[in-house]
Each structure stands twice: as structure tokens, then as C-alpha cells.
Motif scaffolding. Structure first.
Motif, short mmCIF file in Angstrom:
data_model
loop_
_atom_site.label_atom_id
_atom_site.label_comp_id
_atom_site.label_asym_id
_atom_site.label_seq_id
_atom_site.Cartn_x
_atom_site.Cartn_y
_atom_site.Cartn_z
N LEU A 204 -2.79 14.55 3.46
CA LEU A 204 -3.40 15.80 3.02
C LEU A 204 -3.12 16.86 4.08
CD1 LEU A 204 -6.91 14.42 1.95
CD2 LEU A 204 -4.80 14.50 0.60
N GLY B 93 -16.33 9.59 6.14
CA GLY B 93 -14.89 9.69 5.97
C GLY B 93 -14.40 11.12 5.94
N GLU B 94 -13.11 11.26 5.92
CA GLU B 94 -12.49 12.57 5.89
C GLU B 94 -11.61 12.69 4.65
OE1 GLU B 94 -9.60 12.99 8.98
OE2 GLU B 94 -9.58 15.17 8.83
N GLN C 237 -3.20 17.89 9.34
CA GLN C 237 -2.91 16.84 8.36
C GLN C 237 -3.73 15.59 8.62
OE1 GLN C 237 1.39 16.35 8.63
NE2 GLN C 237 1.63 17.61 6.79
N ALA C 238 -4.12 14.95 7.56
CA ALA C 238 -4.80 13.65 7.67
C ALA C 238 -4.05 12.69 6.77
CB ALA C 238 -6.25 13.76 7.24
N ARG C 239 -3.82 11.48 7.27
CA ARG C 239 -3.16 10.48 6.43
C ARG C 239 -3.95 9.18 6.46
NH1 ARG C 239 2.67 9.58 8.54
NH2 ARG C 239 2.65 7.64 7.41
N ARG C 240 -3.92 8.49 5.35
CA ARG C 240 -4.59 7.19 5.25
C ARG C 240 -3.74 6.27 4.38
NH1 ARG C 240 -7.09 9.71 8.18
NH2 ARG C 240 -9.35 9.94 8.45
N SER C 241 -3.93 4.98 4.59
CA SER C 241 -3.28 3.96 3.77
C SER C 241 -4.25 3.48 2.70
CB SER C 241 -2.87 2.77 4.64
OG SER C 241 -1.93 3.15 5.61
N ARG D 151 3.57 8.31 0.12
CA ARG D 151 4.75 7.59 0.61
C ARG D 151 4.56 6.09 0.39
NH1 ARG D 151 6.87 7.51 6.89
NH2 ARG D 151 8.87 6.54 6.46
N ALA E 232 -3.16 4.85 11.82
CA ALA E 232 -3.55 6.26 11.99
C ALA E 232 -4.79 6.51 12.84
CB ALA E 232 -3.67 6.99 10.64
N PHE F 246 -12.74 13.78 0.15
CA PHE F 246 -11.86 14.73 -0.54
C PHE F 246 -11.51 14.20 -1.93
CE2 PHE F 246 -7.56 15.50 -1.99
CZ PHE F 246 -7.57 16.87 -2.16
N ASP G 67 0.81 5.33 1.71
CA ASP G 67 0.17 6.29 2.60
C ASP G 67 0.02 7.60 1.83
OD1 ASP G 67 0.16 4.42 4.58
OD2 ASP G 67 1.37 5.56 6.00
N HIS H 35 0.83 -1.20 0.00
CA HIS H 35 0.00 0.00 0.00
C HIS H 35 0.86 1.25 0.00
CE1 HIS H 35 0.68 -0.64 4.38
NE2 HIS H 35 0.67 0.67 4.44
N THR I 213 -2.58 21.01 0.63
CA THR I 213 -3.28 20.27 -0.41
C THR I 213 -4.45 21.11 -0.92
OG1 THR I 213 -2.76 18.28 0.85
CG2 THR I 213 -4.33 18.05 -0.97
N PHE J 210 -8.30 20.99 0.43
CA PHE J 210 -8.49 20.18 1.65
C PHE J 210 -8.52 21.10 2.87
CE2 PHE J 210 -6.79 17.75 5.29
CZ PHE J 210 -7.83 16.84 5.41
N GLY K 286 -0.48 12.92 12.89
CA GLY K 286 -0.91 11.99 11.84
C GLY K 286 -2.01 11.05 12.25
N ARG L 119 -12.11 16.45 10.23
CA ARG L 119 -12.45 15.70 11.42
C ARG L 119 -11.55 16.16 12.56
NH1 ARG L 119 -12.10 9.36 10.71
NH2 ARG L 119 -14.10 9.29 9.66
#
Lengths: 248, 203
Positions: A49, A83-84, A56-60, A102, B82, A88, A46, A44, B3, B6, B23, B10
Motif C-alpha cells: 500500500l 494492525g496497519e 509504503q507498507a507491505r504484508r504477506s 506480487r 517486513a 485498511f 505480498d 502467499h 493506494t 491509505f 518496506g 504506523r
């Protein structure tokens, strides 16, 4: 098996070069990497945003494209209502946008044709995405490893990558597609219309020339629990089953 | 870099100030993550072994282990994927009390926690003692469900949650810091959420 330590890479900017709606709720984003990497099927990335206030928000997200796809990666993102990050992508992100990314990440939930087989892949909903990378890798490598993909979706129109998967199934080259719809009748003669169970696992594995060396399961937590139990009830040793889960 | 398009969505609640590591986002549910199927471990078959290298120091049955002093911990937990979850409440046996029952101090500076499904993760001994970690038996007052690591799991709340090994069956003191399952597969050798030590090459 491909269990070697994965080498990571730092954050990089990746440009969205194509956006393709896959199903009503799933859209693929194709990223051109500024620093191309070689991933293993199943890994995957990451994404991160950053808001103007620094939040900042991060997701995999699993990679859907084959390792052979060059300097671009396809990520298929399901829209989650609460979702967040996924809203987007679905509502704001556009071709030309640069996103911080990443990867490749994850060194367990992977398969390479050199790992051999047969293998059984079991995906629920968007859980098919990392499995798709494996199927595409097999095709790109012209591999003859026998693979059965059991893919559970609610309805026909939510079968992500449907046309591509059926085309691969039609080649009869050792790739077997088994679709099961939980809220609609089956549309192909050998498919199913119910939740995954041990009998379905047994029948799907009987399409392989010998019992699988590896079972790879991905989806929502409850789906993965049920699918792993079904595999165990169909006599697949627990030690051969790899899982990746998401959600609560 | 900002970004385009954005905006903070949340945001954690205002009373969460300083409780969310970088994060991370706040999760109300309790996601399940594991590398394989959920092993069904019966308490009749359960045991916990303390080892120094290959040498067993002491072994407890389920009944013997449950006779050790029970402590309570309410902590925030942080998963490398996360999500963070506030105020999770656990009861179990502090590693301090396990060592006391075995009549030893940590013989080395490093440990590997071992699980029934073959999983292992490394934790420095100093991160397990002085009330920092326990073998948890109850979650929110009830036996821990199999998906969440029951009958017993390690709880090291100040490190990313993959260190809190599910289906625990032993703790082994090692001479060196030996990477475990995820640490061999790209994840950080220590895993401090406040320093965002997620992957091998994070500082």
C-alpha cells in the motif's frame, strides 16, 4: 515434494472484484490479476500500500484459493486491532480498488496432489487459509489423497470456511475434518472442545488409512509450537513437519 | 502508485530516521519464524564444526566454544517478512575469533551455515569477518530460547534475518556461492535489506 525453486513475478496491479465476510474478524478479498500466475497451494502474495506522501507498507497474505481458480486469487485477511494494513482492508478497501500485489511467493510451505499423502493439516485461526488452498486443490483435482484437517478456532462462528469444509467432510471421499473449539462446546459428535494435544493428533491420524507422509501446520507462533510438539508426541517424525508461523 | 484511502499509519519514531530499510515496519515483539518444529538441542549434545568442503577443520564442544572470547553486539535486525527490530543485544563469539582459534584465514570466499534441523543458508565469507557477524549464545543477557535458535545461532545483522541461521552446528567454506534452504525456494541469494533483496528476481 514440491520443493522446486519458485519463480517470482514483479509487482502487478490487482483489482478487488469481490469482498466476502467470512467470520466477524476475517474477510475474503478476491483479486483479479492483471498478469495471471499459477501458484502452488500454500503459497502467499505480498501486497503493498502506498500513501500520498510515498510511505509504503507491505504484508504477506496466504492464498486461500486453489491453483485451479484461474486468474483470481482469494486472500482471507484477519483484522488485527493494532494492525496497519488489515484495518485498511477491513474499513477502506472496496470492490473496484486496485492494489499492488506480487506473487506467488514461498516454495516450502506447499502441497500438490502429486506429492501424495496421506497428509495431516493443522491450522489455528486464520492459519487455516493456506491449508484451505490445499483442500480446495485436492477437490479441484478430484484427488483421492487422504487428508485430515484439524482446525482449531475459539468459537463456532470463527470457523473460517465452515460451511464449505463441512460440505467437503460430508462427501466421505477421504477428506476428514476435525474441528476443535477452545472456548465453546463441540457442535459435531466427533469434534473436540479443547486445545490441540497429542491424543487429538493421534485420534485424527487414525482416521487416515496409514500414518501421514507429511504434516503441515500454520497459525500463530504459540499455536504452531504447541501443535508441532503434539505431532511429535504422537510419533510424527520432526522431519515430516512443515510449519508456517506468524505473530509474536 | 498511491493506494486510494491509505495514509501513513504506523510511522516509525522520528529518531528512527534512516534506520528502517524500505518496506519494513518497526516491531516491538520478537516474532518467531521457522520452516519446521523447534528442535530441542541440549548443550551436552551440542557441537560446532568448521569445515572446508567436506573436510573438518576444527570442532568445538559447548564447553570449548564457551571458552572462546565473548563479544557483545547491539544491532537492528530486519526480517524478510517486513518487520524490523531495533537495538537487539547479543553476546557470542565473533566469527573472527572462531577462525583465530582454528588458526586459519577464510580459505574460500563463500560459506554455508548449517543447523541441527538440516537448515542451511549461504553467506559470503567477507560478510562474516571483520566484526560483522558472530555465533550468538545470549540474547538480552540470557541464553537464547529454543524458538529463537538456542543454544547458538548465527547473527549476521546486516542481512535479512533468514541468514542468521538458528540452531547452528557448523560453518562450511565452499568453493562457490551455493544456495541454502530458502535461497533454493525463491529467496534472494544475498539478501541485503537496504536493497530490498527479498526474492530471487530482485536486483
Amino acid at each position: 515434494m514440491s520443493e522446486a525453486a519458485a519463480t517470482q513475478s514483479p509487482w502487478q496491479m490487482a483489482k478487488i472484484i469481490r469482498i466476502e465476510k467470512r467470520t466477524p474478524r476475517v474477510t475474503s478479498f478476491f483479486f483479479k490479476l492483471s498478469r495471471p500466475f499459477a501458484h502452488q497451494a500454500g503459497q502467499h502474495v505480498d501486497v503493498r500500500l502506498t500513501a500520498p506522501d510515498g510511505y509504503q507498507a507491505r504484508r504477506s497474505y496466504s492464498i486461500a484459493s486453489a491453483p485451479e481458480s484461474g486468474g483470481t486469487v482469494e486472500v482471507a485477511i484477519e483484522r488485527l486491532e493494532d494492525g496497519e494494513v488489515s484495518p485498511f482492508f477491513h474499513e477502506v478497501a472496496a470492490v473496484g480498488d486496485e492494489i499492488e500485489l506480487r506473487g506467488p511467493l514461498g516454495g516450502h510451505f506447499v502441497w500438490s496432489d502429486s506429492d501424495g499423502g496421506p497428509i495431516i493439516l493443522v491450522g489455528g485461526g486464520s492459519g487455516v487459509v493456506p491449508l484451505m488452498a490445499m483442500v480446495r486443490h485436492r477437490t479441484a483435482r478430484k484427488s483421492s489423497v487422504p487428508v485430515a484437517l484439524v482446525f482449531s478456532a475459539r468459537i463456532w462462528d470463527e470457523v473460517i470456511f465452515r460451511d464449505e469444509l463441512i460440505k467437503l467432510d460430508d462427501r466421505r471421499d477421504g477428506f476428514e475434518l476435525v474441528l476443535t473449539l477452545t472456548r465453546e462446546p463441540a457442535q459435531r459428535p466427533d469434534d473436540y472442545s479443547r486445545r490441540i494435544d497429542a491424543q487429538m493428533m493421534m485420534q485424527s491420524m487414525s482416521r487416515l488409512p496409514e500414518p501421514p507422509k507429511l504434516a503441515i501446520v500454520c497459525g500463530w507462533n504459540a499455536f504452531v509450537s504447541a501443535a508441532a510438539e503434539a505431532l511429535i508426541d504422537a510419533d510424527v517424525p520432526a522431519g515430516l513437519i512443515r510449519t508456517e508461523r506468524y505473530g509474536v | 502508485m498511491v493506494t486510494r484511502g491509505f495514509f501513513s499509519g504506523r510511522k516509525p519514531p522520528t529518531d528512527a530516521d534512516g534506520r528502517i530499510p524500505p518496506g519494513q515496519y518497526l516491531e516491538q515483539g520478537f516474532p518467531v519464524l521457522s520452516a519446521g518444529p523447534t528442535p530441542r538441542v541440549r548443550t551436552e549434545d551440542w557441537s560446532f564444526t568448521l569445515k572446508h568442503g567436506p573436510r573438518p577443520l576444527k570442532k568445538w564442544t559447548w564447553a570449548e566454544f564457551n571458552a572462546l572470547p565473548l563479544s557483545r553486539m547491539t544491532r537492528d535486525i530486519h526480517c524478510v517478512t517486513a518487520w524490523s527490530k531495533f537495538d537487539t543485544s547479543w553476546q557470542g563469539v565473533l566469527i573472527d575469533d572462531i577462525l583465530a582459534d582454528a588458526g586459519i584465514a577464510p580459505p574460500t570466499a563463500f560459506t554455508l551455515a548449517h543447523s541441527f534441523d538440516g537448515y542451511a543458508t549461504n553467506v559470503p565469507a567477507k560478510d562474516l569477518v571483520a566484526g560483522k557477524a558472530m555465533v550468538a549464545l545470549l540474547y538480552e543477557g540470557k541464553p537464547i530460547t529454543p524458538d529463537h535458535g538456542g543454544p547458538a545461532r548465527l547473527l549476521v545483522p546486516h542481512l535479512y534475518f533468514w541468514k542468521s541461521a538458528k540452531w547452528l552446528n557448523g560453518l562450511q567454506f565452499t568453493e562457490h556461492d551455493e544456495p541454502g534452504f530458502w535461497e533454493l525456494r525463491g529467496y534472494h541469494i544475498y539478501g541485503d535489506p537496504w536493497r530490498e533483496q527479498r526474492y530471487t528476481d530482485d536486483p
